[in-house]
Design a protein around this motif. Structure first.
Motif, mmCIF file in Angstrom:
data_model
loop_
_atom_site.group_PDB
_atom_site.id
_atom_site.type_symbol
_atom_site.label_atom_id
_atom_site.label_comp_id
_atom_site.label_asym_id
_atom_site.label_seq_id
_atom_site.Cartn_x
_atom_site.Cartn_y
_atom_site.Cartn_z
ATOM 1 N N GLY A 147 -10.903 -42.529 -6.152
ATOM 2 C CA GLY A 147 -10.593 -43.061 -7.470
ATOM 3 C C GLY A 147 -11.002 -42.087 -8.544
ATOM 4 N N PRO A 148 -10.629 -42.424 -9.764
ATOM 5 C CA PRO A 148 -10.978 -41.497 -10.849
ATOM 6 C C PRO A 148 -12.474 -41.473 -11.090
ATOM 7 N N SER A 149 -12.945 -40.376 -11.424
ATOM 8 C CA SER A 149 -14.373 -40.256 -11.733
ATOM 9 C C SER A 149 -14.690 -40.948 -13.062
ATOM 10 N N CYS A 150 -15.946 -41.431 -13.169
ATOM 11 C CA CYS A 150 -16.351 -42.154 -14.385
ATOM 12 C C CYS A 150 -16.614 -41.167 -15.520
ATOM 13 N N GLY A 151 -15.538 -40.720 -16.121
ATOM 14 C CA GLY A 151 -15.661 -39.806 -17.228
ATOM 15 C C GLY A 151 -15.547 -40.529 -18.560
ATOM 16 N N PRO A 152 -15.612 -39.831 -19.644
ATOM 17 C CA PRO A 152 -15.515 -40.459 -20.964
ATOM 18 C C PRO A 152 -14.220 -41.231 -21.175
ATOM 19 N N LEU A 153 -13.095 -40.684 -20.659
ATOM 20 C CA LEU A 153 -11.810 -41.360 -20.837
ATOM 21 C C LEU A 153 -11.799 -42.708 -20.126
ATOM 22 N N THR A 154 -12.355 -42.705 -18.905
ATOM 23 C CA THR A 154 -12.378 -43.961 -18.149
ATOM 24 C C THR A 154 -13.242 -45.023 -18.850
ATOM 25 N N LEU A 155 -14.404 -44.594 -19.341
ATOM 26 C CA LEU A 155 -15.279 -45.539 -20.037
ATOM 27 C C LEU A 155 -14.617 -46.079 -21.309
ATOM 28 N N GLY A 156 -13.912 -45.208 -22.013
ATOM 29 C CA GLY A 156 -13.230 -45.655 -23.243
ATOM 30 C C GLY A 156 -12.168 -46.696 -22.946
ATOM 31 N N LEU A 157 -11.383 -46.475 -21.845
ATOM 32 C CA LEU A 157 -10.355 -47.445 -21.485
ATOM 33 C C LEU A 157 -10.977 -48.773 -21.068
ATOM 34 N N LEU A 158 -12.122 -48.647 -20.358
ATOM 35 C CA LEU A 158 -12.779 -49.874 -19.925
ATOM 36 C C LEU A 158 -13.279 -50.697 -21.124
ATOM 37 N N VAL A 159 -13.864 -50.050 -22.128
ATOM 38 C CA VAL A 159 -14.356 -50.742 -23.322
ATOM 39 C C VAL A 159 -13.198 -51.353 -24.123
ATOM 40 N N ALA A 160 -12.119 -50.598 -24.201
ATOM 41 C CA ALA A 160 -10.959 -51.109 -24.932
ATOM 42 C C ALA A 160 -10.396 -52.351 -24.265
ATOM 43 N N GLY A 161 -10.377 -52.336 -22.907
ATOM 44 C CA GLY A 161 -9.873 -53.510 -22.190
ATOM 45 C C GLY A 161 -10.735 -54.729 -22.438
ATOM 46 N N VAL A 162 -12.062 -54.514 -22.426
ATOM 47 C CA VAL A 162 -12.968 -55.649 -22.671
ATOM 48 C C VAL A 162 -12.775 -56.205 -24.083
ATOM 49 N N LEU A 163 -12.668 -55.299 -25.089
ATOM 50 C CA LEU A 163 -12.452 -55.754 -26.469
ATOM 51 C C LEU A 163 -11.146 -56.513 -26.607
ATOM 52 N N PHE A 164 -10.101 -56.019 -25.895
ATOM 53 C CA PHE A 164 -8.798 -56.711 -25.981
ATOM 54 C C PHE A 164 -8.907 -58.115 -25.413
ATOM 55 N N LEU A 165 -9.654 -58.240 -24.299
ATOM 56 C CA LEU A 165 -9.814 -59.580 -23.726
ATOM 57 C C LEU A 165 -10.580 -60.495 -24.668
ATOM 58 N N LEU A 166 -11.640 -59.940 -25.304
ATOM 59 C CA LEU A 166 -12.405 -60.770 -26.233
ATOM 60 C C LEU A 166 -11.557 -61.209 -27.432
ATOM 61 N N VAL A 167 -10.791 -60.267 -27.965
ATOM 62 C CA VAL A 167 -9.923 -60.616 -29.119
ATOM 63 C C VAL A 167 -8.891 -61.662 -28.727
#
Length: 210
Positions: free
Chosen positions: A165-185
């Motif tokens: 799988g993709p390594s936990c880099g900055p891009l992956t963390l950013g997408l993960l945070v964005a997904g969580v915010l989208f779910l909360l909104v």
């Protein structure tokens, strides 16, 4: 050499035994064709002036065996050869008590037992002899074949499962945070709409029961 001497030799060679007085070396020689051979004969107790004769017996001991005189070293005459001896390939030289026989370019016909001998009064003394074998090809000893030893199987531990799988880099963390915010909104919007619908229903019910 006088014929009477060799008649005496022929009479006594039937009882031939090696003597410790004359020590020959080596005891046997195996050599390839066209090589050089050296034999020595040392007189242990004989005086330095004693002549050492060299003889050869070509055949194995049998009623038809014969001995031939090859050569001797004489202090006055030098090398004295026997009849029909190839002088160009056979030499004899001596020091105080030892006689050296040197054969060059040997061939299979030169094979036989070589004896050194001294003449006493009246006994004859012989060395134990040197067995010379001349062959065209030296024999080879076959090496025993070794059975291959089976290799032991080494049980190796399985490699740890690597997570793909993709390594936990900055891009992956950013997408993960964005997904969580989208779910909360989305959840907040859904709750707000649900509240609005409930208020509207309550207002409608109040107007209906007035």
């Amino acid at each position: 050499m006088q014929s009477g001497l060799w008649l005496l030799l022929a009479a006594q060679l039937a009882a031939l035994h090696g003597s410790s007085v004359l020590q020959q070396a080596p005891g046997s020689i195996l050599v390839q064709t066209n090589q050089m051979v050296i034999m020595s004969c040392e007189a242990k107790t004989s005086p330095a002036s004693t002549r050492i004769y060299w003889l050869r017996r070509r055949q194995a001991p049998s009623p038809h065996s014969h001995h031939e005189f090859l050569a001797l070293w004489d202090s006055k005459k030098g090398i004295v050869y026997g009849q029909n001896v190839e002088q160009e390939k056979l030499t004899v030289f001596t020091d105080a008590v030892r006689s050296i026989l040197n054969l060059t370019r040997v061939k299979p016909a030169d094979s036989g037992i070589y004896f050194c001998m001294t003449i006493g009064t009246p006994e004859l003394t012989f060395g134990k002899g040197t067995q010379l074998s001349v062959v065209d090809v030296l024999p080879t000893t076959a090496r025993p074949t070794k059975k291959p030893t089976p290799k032991k199987k080494v049980c190796r531990s399985p490699n740890p499962v690597t997570q793909k799988g993709p390594s936990c880099g900055p891009l992956t963390l950013g997408l993960l945070v964005a997904g969580v915010l989208f779910l909360l909104v989305s959840l907040g919007v859904a709750i707000h709409l649900h509240c609005l619908q409930r208020r509207a229903r309550l207002r409608l019910l109040k107007q209906f029961y007035k």
